[in-house]
Design an enzyme around this catalytic site. Structure first.
Site, PDB file in Angstrom:
ATOM      1  N   ARG A  53       0.841  -1.207   0.000  1.00  0.00           N
ATOM      2  CA  ARG A  53       0.000   0.000   0.000  1.00  0.00           C
ATOM      3  C   ARG A  53       0.872   1.252   0.000  1.00  0.00           C
ATOM      4  O   ARG A  53       0.562   2.245  -0.653  1.00  0.00           O
ATOM      5  CB  ARG A  53      -0.944  -0.035   1.205  1.00  0.00           C
ATOM      6  CG  ARG A  53      -1.977   1.070   1.182  1.00  0.00           C
ATOM      7  CD  ARG A  53      -3.073   0.821   2.196  1.00  0.00           C
ATOM      8  NE  ARG A  53      -2.578   0.880   3.564  1.00  0.00           N
ATOM      9  CZ  ARG A  53      -3.318   0.571   4.630  1.00  0.00           C
ATOM     10  NH1 ARG A  53      -4.575   0.181   4.483  1.00  0.00           N
ATOM     11  NH2 ARG A  53      -2.808   0.647   5.844  1.00  0.00           N
TER      12      ARG A  53
ATOM     13  N   LYS B 162      -2.853   6.457   1.620  1.00  0.00           N
ATOM     14  CA  LYS B 162      -2.733   6.964   2.985  1.00  0.00           C
ATOM     15  C   LYS B 162      -1.860   8.220   2.998  1.00  0.00           C
ATOM     16  O   LYS B 162      -0.731   8.213   3.472  1.00  0.00           O
ATOM     17  CB  LYS B 162      -2.167   5.871   3.905  1.00  0.00           C
ATOM     18  CG  LYS B 162      -3.212   5.413   4.926  1.00  0.00           C
ATOM     19  CD  LYS B 162      -2.735   4.250   5.742  1.00  0.00           C
ATOM     20  CE  LYS B 162      -3.193   4.348   7.192  1.00  0.00           C
ATOM     21  NZ  LYS B 162      -4.639   4.353   7.392  1.00  0.00           N
TER      22      LYS B 162
ATOM     23  N   GLU C 222     -16.783   5.984   3.926  1.00  0.00           N
ATOM     24  CA  GLU C 222     -16.014   5.497   5.076  1.00  0.00           C
ATOM     25  C   GLU C 222     -16.511   6.123   6.365  1.00  0.00           C
ATOM     26  O   GLU C 222     -17.177   7.147   6.359  1.00  0.00           O
ATOM     27  CB  GLU C 222     -14.536   5.883   4.918  1.00  0.00           C
ATOM     28  CG  GLU C 222     -13.823   5.102   3.846  1.00  0.00           C
ATOM     29  CD  GLU C 222     -12.316   5.145   4.037  1.00  0.00           C
ATOM     30  OE1 GLU C 222     -11.845   4.816   5.136  1.00  0.00           O
ATOM     31  OE2 GLU C 222     -11.632   5.511   3.076  1.00  0.00           O
TER      32      GLU C 222
HETATM   33  C1  LIG Z   1      -5.781   3.530   7.585  1.00  0.00           C
HETATM   34  C2  LIG Z   1      -7.186   3.818   7.227  1.00  0.00           C
HETATM   35  C3  LIG Z   1      -8.198   2.845   7.271  1.00  0.00           C
HETATM   36  C4  LIG Z   1      -7.987   1.442   7.807  1.00  0.00           C
HETATM   37  O1  LIG Z   1      -7.004   0.722   7.159  1.00  0.00           O
HETATM   38  P1  LIG Z   1      -6.366  -0.555   7.895  1.00  0.00           P
HETATM   39  O2  LIG Z   1      -5.320  -1.019   6.955  1.00  0.00           O
HETATM   40  O3  LIG Z   1      -7.456  -1.521   8.094  1.00  0.00           O
HETATM   41  O4  LIG Z   1      -5.825  -0.047   9.181  1.00  0.00           O
HETATM   42  C5  LIG Z   1      -9.468   3.195   6.851  1.00  0.00           C
HETATM   43  N1  LIG Z   1      -9.742   4.436   6.423  1.00  0.00           N
HETATM   44  C6  LIG Z   1      -8.813   5.404   6.383  1.00  0.00           C
HETATM   45  C7  LIG Z   1      -9.191   6.746   5.909  1.00  0.00           C
HETATM   46  C8  LIG Z   1      -7.504   5.126   6.777  1.00  0.00           C
HETATM   47  O5  LIG Z   1      -6.586   6.091   6.737  1.00  0.00           O
END
Ligand SMILES: *Cc1c(COP(=O)(O)O)cnc(C)c1O
Length: 352
Positions: free
Chosen positions: A96, A198, A234
């Site tokens: 990722r 991210k 989300e």
């Molecule tokens: C990091 C994150 C998640 C969750 O991702 P995981 O890999 O399951 O920890 C979900 N939404 C957002 C906006 C994030 O930054």
């Protein structure tokens, strides 16, 4: 080490009181070591190394600080009952981060290099990994554009950093449902933007809507899509799921939804348990009529949703109680992560 070379005191330092693991929460705690690799005046290949926890030096003109060229990751290490320290799917975080690097014009970190660096940080901070069942060591890899910029060109200098922090379990006792408010006028991401990676800037625009929801007694915000304001994307910092007549739904990934590793794991576990799992657009009205709903993320794992407020209409889900499927998915995933249940998909990586 701070710039003056003096080690900062961290709660739990050997010379201090020992850490009270039962009181461990979600506040930031300094640990002993971090990993730093700087692409700066080094002739390639640049190498990274562990160094004592402390402040870093960065130019005020750094691209990350001025234009938000940076990405981060979040994963965790846990102690098993036998005392081993294990990671959960670190290659997925590495992959990722590579996708994010590409989107923001940073140089990707090779997967093996990422995983080895994570392991080295965990090993060096072993005394900060909580005892079995008391929490976990949250690991935060960062990749920042550190080169100086004025005009908008990707700089050649960057920094790869990994630090970590012990955190307590999200739910100290039993699982308990949270309440959410659907954001009426704010969106988290737009199609073609950076919501699917991210990026360091993703959370700042969510602080104000989340603070407003908290004032009204809600834990967090649910974001709808920016184009039609109709489909759930989300929950502030977690992916969204709902269950209707035994079928599990989660919004389809695209450029606006963060591809959570917990999301992918929960989908796999649900399929393994024989559930029909569907990735599709989830209309907010459909979700309000669901039998169960929950959010997923590394820190919170699986969080039941008991109440959703949309345009002033408050709906209880599953009478505000933890749903049966939600609980089963939570227990199965935490069981695998703790090393208690069989690891069929080779998600667990030992730190040695
Ligand atoms: C990091 C994150 C998640 C969750 O991702 P995981 O890999 O399951 O920890 C979900 N939404 C957002 C906006 C994030 O930054």
């Amino acid at each position: 080490m701070s710039a003056s070379g003096q080690k900062r005191k961290a709660p739990g330092d050997v010379e201090d009181m020992p850490m009270d693991w039962d009181k461990l929460g979600f506040d930031f705690v300094h640990t002993d070591f971090m990993f730093v690799k700087e692409w700066k005046r080094c002739s390639p290949p640049c190498t990274g190394a562990l160094r004592p926890w402390g402040d870093i030096s960065i130019s005020p003109a750094a691209c990350a600080l001025n234009y938000g060229q940076g990405i981060f990751e979040g994963l965790k290490a846990q102690r098993t009952e036998a005392g081993e320290v294990i990671l959960f799917r670190p290659e997925s975080n590495a992959n990722r981060m590579q996708n994010g690097a590409e989107r923001l014009c940073l140089e990707p970190i090779p997967v093996q290099e990422f995983v080895e660096a994570v392991k080295s940080v965990v090993q060096a901070n072993d005394r900060w990994v909580p005892p079995y069942g008391k929490g976990f060591l949250y690991i935060r890899p960062c990749l920042w554009g550190s080169g100086e910029v004025l005009s908008l060109v990707p700089p050649s200098e960057q920094m790869f950093l990994i630090y970590c922090c012990p955190v307590g379990p999200y739910f100290k006792g039993n699982l308990s449902p949270i309440s959410l408010q659907v954001a009426a006028k704010n969106h988290r991401a737009c199609p073609g933007g950076q919501g699917g990676v991210k990026a360091i800037g993703n959370y700042a625009p969510g602080m104000q809507p989340a603070a407003e929801a908290k004032k009204l007694g809600y834990n967090e915000v649910i974001y709808l899509d920016a184009a039609e304001h109709k489909y759930i994307e989300e929950v502030g910092t977690a992916n969204f799921f709902c269950v209707k007549t035994g079928i599990i739904y989660t919004p389809t990934l695209g450029t606006t939804i963060l591809p959570g590793i917990t999301r992918a794991s929960v989908m796999q576990i649900a399929k393994d348990l024989g559930h029909d799992v569907r990735e599709e657009r989830v209309d907010v009205d459909f979700a309000l009529g669901a039998d169960e709903a929950f959010g997923t993320g590394t820190a919170a794992i699986v969080v039941p949703i008991g109440k959703i407020n949309h345009n002033g209409r408050e709906v209880q889900l599953n009478r505000g109680e933890v749903g049966e499927i939600t609980r089963k998915l939570h227990d199965t995933l935490t069981g695998i992560q703790k090393g208690k249940l069989p690891d069929k998909h080779n998600w667990i990586v030992k730190v040695k």
